[in-house]
Design a protein around this motif. Structure first.
Motif, PDB file in Angstrom:
ATOM      1  N   SER A  19       0.821  -1.211   0.000  1.00 28.52           N
ATOM      2  CA  SER A  19       0.000   0.000   0.000  1.00 28.52           C
ATOM      3  C   SER A  19       0.865   1.276   0.000  1.00 28.52           C
ATOM      4  O   SER A  19       0.659   2.132   0.848  1.00 28.52           O
ATOM      5  CB  SER A  19      -0.881   0.000   1.248  1.00 28.52           C
ATOM      6  OG  SER A  19      -0.038   0.010   2.425  1.00 28.52           O
ATOM      7  N   THR A  20       1.798   1.413  -0.916  1.00 25.20           N
ATOM      8  CA  THR A  20       1.890   0.803  -2.226  1.00 25.20           C
ATOM      9  C   THR A  20       3.311   0.321  -2.524  1.00 25.20           C
ATOM     10  O   THR A  20       4.234   0.633  -1.780  1.00 25.20           O
ATOM     11  CB  THR A  20       1.535   1.828  -3.324  1.00 25.20           C
ATOM     12  OG1 THR A  20       2.466   2.930  -3.224  1.00 25.20           O
ATOM     13  CG2 THR A  20       0.145   2.418  -3.142  1.00 25.20           C
ATOM     14  N   THR A  21       3.444  -0.385  -3.670  1.00 28.38           N
ATOM     15  CA  THR A  21       4.748  -0.683  -4.259  1.00 28.38           C
ATOM     16  C   THR A  21       5.046   0.388  -5.308  1.00 28.38           C
ATOM     17  O   THR A  21       4.198   0.693  -6.146  1.00 28.38           O
ATOM     18  CB  THR A  21       4.727  -2.070  -4.917  1.00 28.38           C
ATOM     19  OG1 THR A  21       4.555  -3.056  -3.897  1.00 28.38           O
ATOM     20  CG2 THR A  21       6.007  -2.338  -5.686  1.00 28.38           C
ATOM     21  N   LEU A  22       6.248   0.950  -5.253  1.00 31.11           N
ATOM     22  CA  LEU A  22       6.570   2.103  -6.097  1.00 31.11           C
ATOM     23  C   LEU A  22       6.916   1.644  -7.522  1.00 31.11           C
ATOM     24  O   LEU A  22       8.044   1.249  -7.810  1.00 31.11           O
ATOM     25  CB  LEU A  22       7.726   2.891  -5.488  1.00 31.11           C
ATOM     26  CG  LEU A  22       7.483   3.393  -4.057  1.00 31.11           C
ATOM     27  CD1 LEU A  22       8.691   4.162  -3.551  1.00 31.11           C
ATOM     28  CD2 LEU A  22       6.217   4.247  -3.982  1.00 31.11           C
ATOM     29  N   GLY A  56      -0.360 -18.321  -2.686  1.00 28.95           N
ATOM     30  CA  GLY A  56      -1.348 -17.539  -3.403  1.00 28.95           C
ATOM     31  C   GLY A  56      -1.987 -16.421  -2.607  1.00 28.95           C
ATOM     32  O   GLY A  56      -2.813 -15.679  -3.151  1.00 28.95           O
ATOM     33  N   ARG A  57      -1.588 -16.243  -1.358  1.00 27.74           N
ATOM     34  CA  ARG A  57      -2.188 -15.185  -0.523  1.00 27.74           C
ATOM     35  C   ARG A  57      -1.481 -13.847  -0.775  1.00 27.74           C
ATOM     36  O   ARG A  57      -1.036 -13.183   0.155  1.00 27.74           O
ATOM     37  CB  ARG A  57      -2.098 -15.555   0.952  1.00 27.74           C
ATOM     38  CG  ARG A  57      -2.945 -16.745   1.349  1.00 27.74           C
ATOM     39  CD  ARG A  57      -2.904 -16.994   2.845  1.00 27.74           C
ATOM     40  NE  ARG A  57      -1.606 -17.468   3.311  1.00 27.74           N
ATOM     41  CZ  ARG A  57      -0.896 -16.898   4.285  1.00 27.74           C
ATOM     42  NH1 ARG A  57      -1.316 -15.795   4.871  1.00 27.74           N
ATOM     43  NH2 ARG A  57       0.262 -17.410   4.647  1.00 27.74           N
ATOM     44  N   THR A  58      -1.400 -13.455  -2.022  1.00 25.06           N
ATOM     45  CA  THR A  58      -0.626 -12.270  -2.389  1.00 25.06           C
ATOM     46  C   THR A  58      -1.322 -11.493  -3.491  1.00 25.06           C
ATOM     47  O   THR A  58      -1.755 -12.069  -4.488  1.00 25.06           O
ATOM     48  CB  THR A  58       0.777 -12.685  -2.913  1.00 25.06           C
ATOM     49  OG1 THR A  58       1.487 -13.349  -1.881  1.00 25.06           O
ATOM     50  CG2 THR A  58       1.573 -11.477  -3.364  1.00 25.06           C
ATOM     51  N   ASP A  59      -1.481 -10.197  -3.298  1.00 20.07           N
ATOM     52  CA  ASP A  59      -1.709  -9.306  -4.427  1.00 20.07           C
ATOM     53  C   ASP A  59      -0.850  -8.071  -4.232  1.00 20.07           C
ATOM     54  O   ASP A  59      -0.017  -8.022  -3.321  1.00 20.07           O
ATOM     55  CB  ASP A  59      -3.204  -9.009  -4.669  1.00 20.07           C
ATOM     56  CG  ASP A  59      -3.886  -8.267  -3.540  1.00 20.07           C
ATOM     57  OD1 ASP A  59      -3.201  -7.572  -2.765  1.00 20.07           O
ATOM     58  OD2 ASP A  59      -5.122  -8.354  -3.433  1.00 20.07           O
ATOM     59  N   ILE A  60      -0.980  -7.071  -5.075  1.00 18.16           N
ATOM     60  CA  ILE A  60      -0.054  -5.949  -5.068  1.00 18.16           C
ATOM     61  C   ILE A  60      -0.808  -4.662  -5.383  1.00 18.16           C
ATOM     62  O   ILE A  60      -1.719  -4.656  -6.205  1.00 18.16           O
ATOM     63  CB  ILE A  60       1.091  -6.170  -6.086  1.00 18.16           C
ATOM     64  CG1 ILE A  60       2.128  -5.040  -6.028  1.00 18.16           C
ATOM     65  CG2 ILE A  60       0.562  -6.349  -7.494  1.00 18.16           C
ATOM     66  CD1 ILE A  60       3.375  -5.330  -6.865  1.00 18.16           C
ATOM     67  N   MET A  61      -0.450  -3.595  -4.692  1.00 15.72           N
ATOM     68  CA  MET A  61      -0.962  -2.277  -5.017  1.00 15.72           C
ATOM     69  C   MET A  61       0.199  -1.430  -5.523  1.00 15.72           C
ATOM     70  O   MET A  61       1.221  -1.301  -4.843  1.00 15.72           O
ATOM     71  CB  MET A  61      -1.601  -1.602  -3.814  1.00 15.72           C
ATOM     72  CG  MET A  61      -2.317  -0.305  -4.155  1.00 15.72           C
ATOM     73  SD  MET A  61      -2.758   0.670  -2.692  1.00 15.72           S
ATOM     74  CE  MET A  61      -3.759  -0.513  -1.787  1.00 15.72           C
ATOM     75  N   LEU A  62       0.059  -0.906  -6.720  1.00 12.70           N
ATOM     76  CA  LEU A  62       1.102  -0.109  -7.341  1.00 12.70           C
ATOM     77  C   LEU A  62       0.766   1.370  -7.249  1.00 12.70           C
ATOM     78  O   LEU A  62      -0.403   1.760  -7.330  1.00 12.70           O
ATOM     79  CB  LEU A  62       1.262  -0.495  -8.811  1.00 12.70           C
ATOM     80  CG  LEU A  62       1.662  -1.941  -9.087  1.00 12.70           C
ATOM     81  CD1 LEU A  62       1.622  -2.222 -10.578  1.00 12.70           C
ATOM     82  CD2 LEU A  62       3.048  -2.237  -8.524  1.00 12.70           C
ATOM     83  N   GLY A  63       1.800   2.188  -7.092  1.00  8.69           N
ATOM     84  CA  GLY A  63       1.588   3.629  -7.056  1.00  8.69           C
ATOM     85  C   GLY A  63       2.884   4.367  -7.332  1.00  8.69           C
ATOM     86  O   GLY A  63       3.971   3.780  -7.331  1.00  8.69           O
ATOM     87  N   ARG A  64       2.776   5.673  -7.529  1.00  9.06           N
ATOM     88  CA  ARG A  64       3.955   6.481  -7.818  1.00  9.06           C
ATOM     89  C   ARG A  64       4.663   6.939  -6.543  1.00  9.06           C
ATOM     90  O   ARG A  64       5.816   7.351  -6.594  1.00  9.06           O
ATOM     91  CB  ARG A  64       3.552   7.714  -8.641  1.00  9.06           C
ATOM     92  CG  ARG A  64       3.067   7.368 -10.040  1.00  9.06           C
ATOM     93  CD  ARG A  64       2.892   8.628 -10.864  1.00  9.06           C
ATOM     94  NE  ARG A  64       1.799   9.451 -10.376  1.00  9.06           N
ATOM     95  CZ  ARG A  64       1.875  10.757 -10.188  1.00  9.06           C
ATOM     96  NH1 ARG A  64       3.006  11.401 -10.421  1.00  9.06           N
ATOM     97  NH2 ARG A  64       0.832  11.448  -9.784  1.00  9.06           N
TER      98      ARG A  64
END
Length: 367
Positions: free
Chosen positions: A79-82, A104-112
């Motif tokens: 929250s987040t990955t740059l 599989g317990r993984t997702d990703i939030m991308l941001g600047r």
């Protein structure tokens, strides 16, 4: 609908005691918070990424990998990955490994990101933040979906015959959320690819979040991913609770007044009136959170910031007890009521895997 917590990992002095935790304590306490989140029945734990004091989560996948070993059910995210300053090859590798470790317990939030000095630290030009975001994400998608990648862009060296190792678990890339506080370009990127859009929803008035989510939903439909109601939306927010509302206000006020992101500006009362910040009883948190649906529509993920501004670990764990025992069960019931059948659930690895197998019966184990 998923409910969970996120952390920004700040190391802040407790204004009531004058004590500042060490970086080591703050990292270990973050693990305890994630484990507690699972214990009280939450669905998601997410960590930010920062590379400057007073923050400690500079290596999110290291932290989440350790938490994966300490938990069994909770979904682990960022929250987040740059996306603008990290290399997409390294993001692809790190999150593929985390997928396998967490089953599989993984997702990703991308941001600047919102820290300008990070760009030169990683050899990037902040003036090119948006082009970096678009190009890096385009490459990241290909790395997760193609066995062999030949690629050339403008922001990094070309790739020739590159194969990601390890491949995503079950051939299913982590679900991607694009997080933003104020950038319509991020909403457009999420809509273009049919990914999730996460509105941080923590500093601005509801009218701003309504516009941002509205842009995303409109563009999601424009790009042919389905009606606007089927767009995948997440919201942030911060709460502080005590059973008595005034007790919550009195206890939280010194933390608010000295917080790195809140302090020395509008009063606690003004900020609570103008933004989603909720300080009060569990019932007040329930009422205000249910109101989010009135201006963003039915959505899929709600994350709360619980450990910011120097709050001691004991207090944060007490907050999680209230959230898990008194708030989230009511929110689950009320948000489910009258939810249209065509509104999708929050994506998970298993739901994405089922969808892939339904789309390609040859991938089914029994064929």
């Amino acid at each position: 609908m998923q409910f969970g917590v996120f952390t920004v990992g700040d190391v802040t002095e407790d204004p009531t005691t004058g004590r500042t935790p060490t970086e080591s304590e703050r990292i270990r306490d973050t693990v305890r918070i994630a484990v507690k989140a699972e214990e009280v029945g939450l669905d998601v734990f997410a960590t930010g990424e920062h590379h400057n004091p007073p923050f400690v989560p500079s290596s999110p996948t290291t932290l989440l990998g350790y938490i994966a070993a300490r938990t069994e059910r909770i979904l682990l995210s960022t929250s987040t990955t740059l996306i603008s300053t990290n290399d997409p090859v390294k993001i692809a590798e790190d999150f593929s490994v985390l997928q396998h470790l967490s089953q599989g317990r993984t997702d990703i939030m991308l941001g600047r990101g919102n820290t300008g000095p990070v760009y030169p630290w990683f050899g990037k030009d902040i003036r090119k933040a948006v082009p970096l975001t678009v190009e890096n994400y385009g490459l990241l998608r290909r790395l997760w979906r193609e066995d062999v990648v030949d690629w050339q862009g403008e922001m990094r060296t070309p790739l020739q015959g590159f194969t990601l190792a390890p491949r995503p678990l079950d051939g299913i890339p982590p679900f991607v959320w694009h997080g933003s506080i104020r950038s319509p370009e991020v909403a457009e990127l999420a809509a273009y690819y049919g990914d999730g859009f996460f509105a941080n929803h923590i500093f601005w008035p509801p009218s701003h979040t309504e516009r941002m989510v509205g842009v995303y939903r409109q563009r999601f439909e424009h790009h042919g991913h389905g009606p606007a109601s089927q767009a995948i939306v997440g919201l942030g927010g911060q709460v502080f609770m005590r059973r008595n509302s005034q007790d919550a206000v009195n206890e939280f006020r010194p933390y608010f007044d000295n917080a790195p992101v809140y302090g020395h500006g509008p009063s606690l009362e003004d900020f609570s009136t103008l933004t989603p910040l909720t300080v009060g009883s569990p019932a007040e948190v329930i009422d205000k959170t249910l109101g989010f649906r009135e201006y963003v529509g039915d959505y899929q993920r709600q994350l709360f910031l619980m450990d910011h501004a120097g709050l001691p670990l004991k207090t944060v764990l007490e907050q999680l007890d209230l959230l898990g025992e008194e708030v989230v069960p009511v929110l689950r019931k009320e948000f489910a009521a009258n939810r249209p059948d065509d509104v999708p659930a929050a994506p998970t690895h298993q739901s994405l895997l089922r969808a892939a197998r339904e789309a390609d019966p040859a991938d089914r184990p029994d064929t």
